[in-house]
Design an enzyme around this catalytic site. Structure first.
Site, short mmCIF file in Angstrom:
data_model
loop_
_atom_site.label_atom_id
_atom_site.label_comp_id
_atom_site.label_asym_id
_atom_site.label_seq_id
_atom_site.Cartn_x
_atom_site.Cartn_y
_atom_site.Cartn_z
N GLY A 157 0.47 -4.98 0.78
CA GLY A 157 -0.75 -4.85 0.16
C GLY A 157 -0.45 -5.73 -1.37
CD GLU A 217 1.29 -5.64 5.81
OE1 GLU A 217 0.52 -5.75 4.90
OE2 GLU A 217 2.23 -6.60 6.07
CB ALA A 227 -0.91 0.05 1.19
CD GLU A 281 -3.05 -7.98 2.88
OE1 GLU A 281 -4.27 -7.81 3.29
OE2 GLU A 281 -2.20 -6.74 3.38
#
Length: 172
Positions: free
Chosen positions: A113, A136, A70, A116
């Site tokens: 992300g 993270e 992200a 993911e």
């Protein structure tokens, strides 16, 4: 697909032009998943899903990064209340609900992300330089877009716990 995108390269490819190819295209940010990129990805996926000529979709990045996660710069100053109230990450699961098969072609970094996003696809083809991780924890948080559940299903509980709790990466 016809639409012009800022963060994606989109085309139909293959001998019969029946494969939708979506390439993440933010090379300066290692394909970090900003809100604009994710909105464009939803739009491209909707177009491919409604196109009767497209039988499957390939989602890829660059040789250096599928997606490095992200966009931290975009989210670093947001409070929990802002994220929760604004539906932050809403729509990230679009990849997992498309009815056509989606193949993640991963080389380079698939972190946070990006990892993911790859796991939301139906199949992952990983190149020799692919690196998967959920770093993270190194920022004081945990995967937020379903990564803890998908990672456990993909690699088993023990390795998933190790990756999420240490931030360690695994190769292809």
């Amino acid at each position: 697909a016809g639409a012009a995108f800022q963060y994606l390269l989109v085309e139909k490819t293959g001998a019969q032009k029946n494969v939708g190819l979506i390439q993440l295209n933010r090379p300066q940010a290692l394909n970090a998943l900003c809100e604009g990129l994710m909105a464009e990805l939803r739009q491209a996926l909707e177009a491919m899903e409604s196109d009767p000529e497209v039988g499957a979709i390939v989602l890829t990045g660059s040789q250096k990064a599928f997606a490095a996660g992200a966009d931290i710069k975009e989210m670093q100053n947001k409070t929990f209340q802002e994220c929760y109230g604004s539906g932050f990450l809403a729509g990230w699961d679009k990849v997992s609900v498309v009815r056509k098969p989606i193949i993640a072609a991963v080389n380079g970094y698939a972190l946070g992300g990006g990892c993911e996003l790859a796991m939301m696809c139906d199949i992952i083809y990983a190149g020799e330089k692919a690196q998967f991780g959920q770093p993270e924890i190194l920022l004081g948080t945990i995967p937020g877009a379903g990564g803890t559940q998908r990672l456990t299903r993909a690699v088993g509980k023990s390795l998933a716990m190790e990756m999420v709790l240490t931030g360690d990466r695994i190769s292809a």
